[in-house]
Design an enzyme around this catalytic site. Structure first.
Site, short mmCIF file in Angstrom:
data_model
loop_
_atom_site.label_atom_id
_atom_site.label_comp_id
_atom_site.label_asym_id
_atom_site.label_seq_id
_atom_site.Cartn_x
_atom_site.Cartn_y
_atom_site.Cartn_z
N ASP A 20 -6.03 8.46 10.86
CA ASP A 20 -4.71 7.98 11.23
C ASP A 20 -4.36 8.39 12.65
O ASP A 20 -4.66 9.50 13.08
CB ASP A 20 -3.66 8.51 10.25
CG ASP A 20 -3.61 7.65 9.00
OD1 ASP A 20 -3.23 6.48 9.12
OD2 ASP A 20 -3.99 8.14 7.92
N GLU A 67 0.86 -1.18 0.00
CA GLU A 67 0.00 0.00 0.00
C GLU A 67 0.89 1.21 0.00
O GLU A 67 1.57 1.49 0.99
CB GLU A 67 -0.83 0.06 1.28
CG GLU A 67 -2.08 -0.74 1.28
CD GLU A 67 -2.85 -0.53 2.58
OE1 GLU A 67 -2.74 0.57 3.19
OE2 GLU A 67 -3.54 -1.45 3.00
#
Ligand SMILES: Cc1ncc(COP(=O)(O)O)c(C=O)c1O
Lengths: 271, 414
Positions: free
Chosen positions: A64, A53
């Protein structure tokens, strides 16, 4: 199958044929530098990641946790550009793994959905993970990904209702990204609680491969997840290792050690 | 019912595209992690049910009458107006609401909805601290746990409000990431929400965010325009030529604009933060510089760089220091129904001082943007004009900033 190499589904099928699940590693481009991140992605491939990724640093990464936030902020501070992601994608492809990009939506939107898709396909990318785009808002992306033969990886979460699971998985191609717990990215001591149930609920509505992410950091966790999912996604633990103390070469070796252990994990736990 | 024309007679009968829910034209939408979608669906259902449930509407009306202090009054300000080209100027006094700004209108309603959804905790972002104070207040009143996220920079320039929130029993988290202002506080609140969504409602403080927030928050503030329209008519016998409000996320502006949108002769004028001027790049005048993009769940005008990374905004007023704007404003602007201008920090401080000294009213620095807009607009329109200005909040919280700006801090006393 993407235009330029093994697609996500090919990889997952090949892993299944080998009697294991896939290892998917995440790193943001540009951390600690563009070259450093590309070198790190090569290490991931050499040490056993099947899919990489390629993360795009974003100014406002709302799902995040601190590790990825700090890495993204550092990458942006050092001047990383969206363009750099396509070079990283090409490097991962060249190293022999399947690259997918992970990006918050505004970076895709701002480049132009069609142009982003064309650039991604041209670089050898297999698809795109969209953490803040739900299928309901994705008409343009669905059309562009169809035109360019790209996989579409949307997320599901423990909070997802059966209706949402059906809707999201129907829009996915390649695999569905199942968030192991409610929350943001970051290593956790345990991910099993919600994840196993979520995978079962996805399987009840869809045949699509399910990969588990959020919080995975150890070989043991990877092995455990390999017992019920189709892939294990590791992000923050890799980012934290890459961002540790010492020279870059040493940190890359630490990254290799961790990735090798995780790759053993996905080979240990298969059903 | 009218006759259905035969197909060959009317080729214009192309089926109209249905309006998409949560969209204002192309703006708005719901750009969120999937994990939040169930909570947004639950919220949308709860607020729609509440809107037609007398148990909710009566309770909210009771709170507004006995707690908020509604209706807020209208004050005509002739000595201030003398500096606005002689135009007639009336202020809608949201500064007199309990907690000192319009923010309480939205917060009380969302807190009631939180309880209806069976949630026990509220979180909020805050810039100026007014929304945080309002949320902490509602949480105290209704027995909810409360955490407020605030940029570190803002905790310093709005220290009084930080103390107020803590005294009211809220936890205040200073956010140090990014620009350490409002947008970063929202990022952190969203992270909390994704993690704790089962028990927690995110009380968004303005008309931004994913659907249904922009519509819902507007509806909870629409009382401002409802009251003001009737009050202006009663006071002056006519509708105003322009309704003027400052625009951060845009909640006080949407609140006062909404009832006037169909009054075509009434200009709707939003005033953004011009900061140190557009050329300086240090401003929050989205409509003067930005292009459409997605931030915090909605498509709207957004200050962004060539890659789509958010550009940091700047304003002397924490409450307007935000790089995007509520999607309905973007829509009203693109269809030409509302117009947006900006006032620089210096113009704002002048208007702030002017209202203090001519009328004995100390406005919030946010609201002083609307006043600066009124000074400009009044001079353009002349003495026949009637301006309705939303005075969204009071300036107590800004004494520190104002004293520093005007050099009133006694150096010896330090
Ligand atoms: C007094 C006051 N006015 C205006 C604003 C800006 O918000 P909005 O544009 O949503 O009205 C704030 C925000 O903190 C405020 O405190």
């Amino acid at each position: 199958m993407s235009a330029t190499g093994a697609g996500v589904e090919d990889v997952l099928l090949r892993c299944r044929a080998e009697g294991r699940v896939a290892l998917i590693g995440y790193l943001p481009v540009g951390y600690p530098s563009v070259e450093g991140s590309v070198a790190a992605m090569r290490v991931l491939v050499e040490a056993g990641c099947d899919i990489v990724e390629v993360g795009l640093a974003y100014s406002d990464p709302v799902i995040d946790g601190p590790v990825n936030q700090d890495a993204m902020a550092a990458a942006l501070e050092a001047g990383v550009r969206v363009d750099d992601a396509f070079d990283a994608v090409a490097a991962v492809r060249e190293a022999g793994a399947t690259p997918v990009v992970m990006s918050y939506w505004n970076l895709v939107l701002h480049r132009g959905v069609e142009r982003f898709a064309a650039d991604l396909a041209a670089a050898g990318g297999a698809g795109l993970i969209t953490p803040d785009l739900v299928p309901d808002e994705a008409d343009d992306w669905v059309a562009a990904s169809d035109r360019h033969g790209l996989d579409r990886i949307f997320l599901v979460a423990p909070s997802s209702t059966p209706e949402r699971l059906a809707r999201v998985t129907a829009a996915c191609r390649g695999f569905v990204y199942a968030a192991s717990t409610m929350g943001v990215t970051g290593a956790r001591s345990s991910v099993d609680g919600d994840a196993r149930g979520l995978v079962e609920r996805v399987r009840a509505v869809s045949d699509i491969p399910v990969c588990i992410g959020l919080g995975v950091s150890t070989r043991e966790q990877a092995a455990e997840i390999a017992g019920y999912a189709d892939g294990v996604i590791v992000g923050s633990a890799l980012v934290r290792t890459l961002g540790g103390d010492g020279e870059l070469d040493e940190r890359l070796e630490s990254l290799r050690t961790l990735t090798t252990a995780l790759a053993q994990g996905v080979r240990e736990g298969h059903r | 019912m009218s006759e259905v024309p035969a197909p060959d007679e009317d080729t214009d009968l192309v089926p109209q595209e249905l309006p998409r829910p949560g969209r204002f034209g192309d703006f708005g939408g719901r750009y969120v992690p999937e994990a939040l979608v169930p909570a947004l669906e639950q919220l949308d259902e709860a607020r729609q049910k509440a809107a037609v449930d007398p148990e909710f509407t009566d309770e909210l009306a009771r709170l507004h009458a006995t707690y908020t202090g509604r209706p807020s009054i209208l004050t005509e300000v002739p000595r201030f107006a003398a500096h606005c080209g002689g135009a007639r100027v009336v202020l809608k006094r949201e500064d007199l609401n309990h907690t000192g700004s319009h923010k309480i209108n939205n917060v009380l309603a969302q807190a009631l909805i939180t309880k209806r959804m069976g949630k026990t905790r509220v979180i909020a972002e805050t810039g100026a601290g007014q929304h945080g104070v309002a949320t902490a207040t509602a949480a105290a009143l209704m027995g909810l746990d409360c955490t407020v996220y605030m940029g570190k920079v803002d905790t310093e320039r709005q220290a009084l409000n930080v103390a107020r929130m803590k005294i009211l029993g809220a936890e205040v988290v200073a956010v140090e990431h990014g620009s350490a202002t409002l947008k970063d506080a929202i990022n952190e609140a969203l992270r909390d929400w994704v993690t704790n969504v089962g028990t927690t409602h995110y009380v968004i403080g303005t008309v931004t965010g994913p659907h249904p927030f922009p519509e819902m928050v507007r509806d909870f503030h629409a009382v401002i325009g409802e009251e003001a329209r009737a009050q202006v008519l009663e006071l002056t016998g006519r509708l105003p030529d322009a309704v003027v409000a400052c625009v951060g996320g845009g909640s006080n502006a949407m609140g006062i604009f909404h009832r006037f949108v169909e009054d075509e002769g009434v200009r709707l004028v939003g005033v953004e933060a011009g900061g140190e001027g557009i050329e300086s790049g240090r401003h929050a005048a989205r409509f003067a510089s930005a292009s459409p993009g997605v931030l915090h769940g909605a498509m709207s005008y957004l200050m962004q760089d060539t890659d789509g990374q958010t550009v940091e905004s700047h304003s002397i007023s924490a409450g307007l220091d935000y790089p995007s704007v509520g999607p309905e404003h973007s829509y009203l602007r693109d269809i030409g129904r509302a117009e947006y201008r900006y006032a620089t920090d210096d113009q704002v401080m002048e208007a702030f001082s002017l209202l203090c000294r001519t009328e004995g009213i100390i406005p919030a620095l946010e609201s002083a943007h609307a006043l600066a807009g009124a000074v400009e607009l009044g001079r353009e329109l002349g003495p026949e004009a009637l301006l309705l200005v939303n005075l969204s909040g009071r300036g107590d919280k800004d004494m520190h900033t104002a004293a520093a700006y005007f050099g009133l801090v006694d150096e010896d006393a330090r």
